[in-house]
Write an enzyme that holds these catalytic residues in place. Structure first.
Site, PDB file in Angstrom:
ATOM      1  N   SER A  29       0.410  -1.138   0.001  1.00  0.00           N
ATOM      2  CA  SER A  29       0.112   0.135  -0.107  1.00  0.00           C
ATOM      3  C   SER A  29       0.757   1.243   0.212  1.00  0.00           C
ATOM      4  O   SER A  29       1.498   1.232  -0.223  1.00  0.00           O
ATOM      5  CB  SER A  29      -0.965  -0.145   1.357  1.00  0.00           C
ATOM      6  OG  SER A  29      -2.039   0.762   1.190  1.00  0.00           O
ATOM      7  N   ASP A  60      -5.644  -3.604  -3.033  1.00  0.00           N
ATOM      8  CA  ASP A  60      -4.265  -3.188  -1.810  1.00  0.00           C
ATOM      9  C   ASP A  60      -4.260  -4.628  -1.200  1.00  0.00           C
ATOM     10  O   ASP A  60      -4.526  -5.448  -0.759  1.00  0.00           O
ATOM     11  CB  ASP A  60      -5.287  -2.480  -0.554  1.00  0.00           C
ATOM     12  CG  ASP A  60      -3.853  -1.356   0.893  1.00  0.00           C
ATOM     13  OD1 ASP A  60      -4.050  -2.139   0.830  1.00  0.00           O
ATOM     14  OD2 ASP A  60      -4.366  -0.564   0.062  1.00  0.00           O
TER      15      ASP A  60
END
Length: 293
Positions: A39, A153
């Site tokens: 991320s 993510d």
């Protein structure tokens, strides 16, 4: 010196602490040779691996509530509130290489395959695709297609990717967790400072996503999404690190900064420097001794 690898964890805006960590490691003479990012850790890690950390830090520190809101490409029908095109634009503006394998050091971005739920290590191919897929925060940033797969993510599966850094050849792994809950709370409405963004958002969107000053009102969309992500990643992180402990674990105390407050970079970067200073001696011992540390 042992071959040092960094595992830069997810955390949204809290992930700006990675910049401070990298600065502080340089100051004490520790140079990572392998980076695995998840991320926000993937964005900062890519900038570092491409020699563009200075430019990223300048951009990050220049963010204000109004400038951040101006970057939002709001598209509710895209699978998130924003489509995330500005992330790709930022990578272009930083003048990073087109491909992951053309960076100055081994790098991997961790994403999650939306179809299978499995973690994916993006170690080659388009750098923009790798980072954009890794930062596809559920409920906020739309999923991203890489080849035939839609990606989410990486924090959904491996929020602090120690295992990836080790697989890439790191002899000593330093892990950075931007989401430590050292005060025992995951959600604390009183700590949020979203009011700074209220004047900058369209009225309808502001009412939907931002908390109100009334403590008796239900949690807002932003509070629910941010806190849900915190709960999820905390459980996954604990399970993963129990089986894959790093040599050094740096826990950032940023509980009063939500995953969406990207304009508060100064605080996060300072915390990154602090957590390295707090474990300086142990980091130097581990980096000097390798697996025997």
């Amino acid at each position: 010196m042992a071959k040092v690898g960094l595992a830069l964890g997810s955390g949204g805006a809290r992930g700006w602490c990675h910049i401070g960590v990298l600065r502080a490691l340089r100051d004490i003479g520790v140079t990572p040779e392998v980076i695995a990012g998840c991320s926000m850790g993937s964005l900062v890690g890519a900038a570092y691996a491409g020699g563009k950390l200075d430019a990223l830090e300048d951009w990050v520190r220049s963010l204000t509530p109004s400038r951040f809101v101006g970057l939002l490409d709001i598209r509710p029908g895209s699978g998130g509130i924003v489509a995330g095109s500005e992330i790709v634009t930022l990578i272009d503006d930083l003048d990073l290489p087109e491909r992951v394998e053309d960076l100055d050091m081994p790098f991997a971005a961790v994403a999650t395959d939306m179809e299978t739920g499995r973690e994916v290590w993006l170690r080659e191919g388009s750098l923009k695709d790798a980072v954009r897929a890794s930062v596809a925060l559920p409920g906020v940033i739309s999923p991203h297609r890489v080849g035939e797969h839609w990606m989410l993510d990486g924090g959904l599966t491996n929020p602090v990717p120690v295992s990836v850094a080790r697989a890439m050849g790191a002899e000593v792994t330093i892990a950075v967790n931007p989401n430590a809950k050292l005060k025992g709370k995951i959600w604390d409405r009183s700590a949020w400072t979203w009011q700074a963004m209220l004047p900058e958002l369209p009225e309808g969107l502001a009412k939907m996503i931002l908390p109100t000053p009334n403590d008796d009102s239900p949690p807002s969309y932003a509070e629910v999404v941010s806190t849900s992500i915190d709960v999820m990643t905390e459980q996954i992180r604990r399970a993963r690190l129990a089986g894959e402990p790093p040599h050094v674990l740096l826990n950032a105390d940023l509980s009063d900064l939500s995953v969406l407050e990207f304009h508060r970079a100064d605080e996060a970067i300072d915390e990154g420097r602090r957590i390295v200073a707090a474990q300086k001696d142990w980091i130097l011992d581990c980096a000097g001794e390798g697996e025997g540390a």
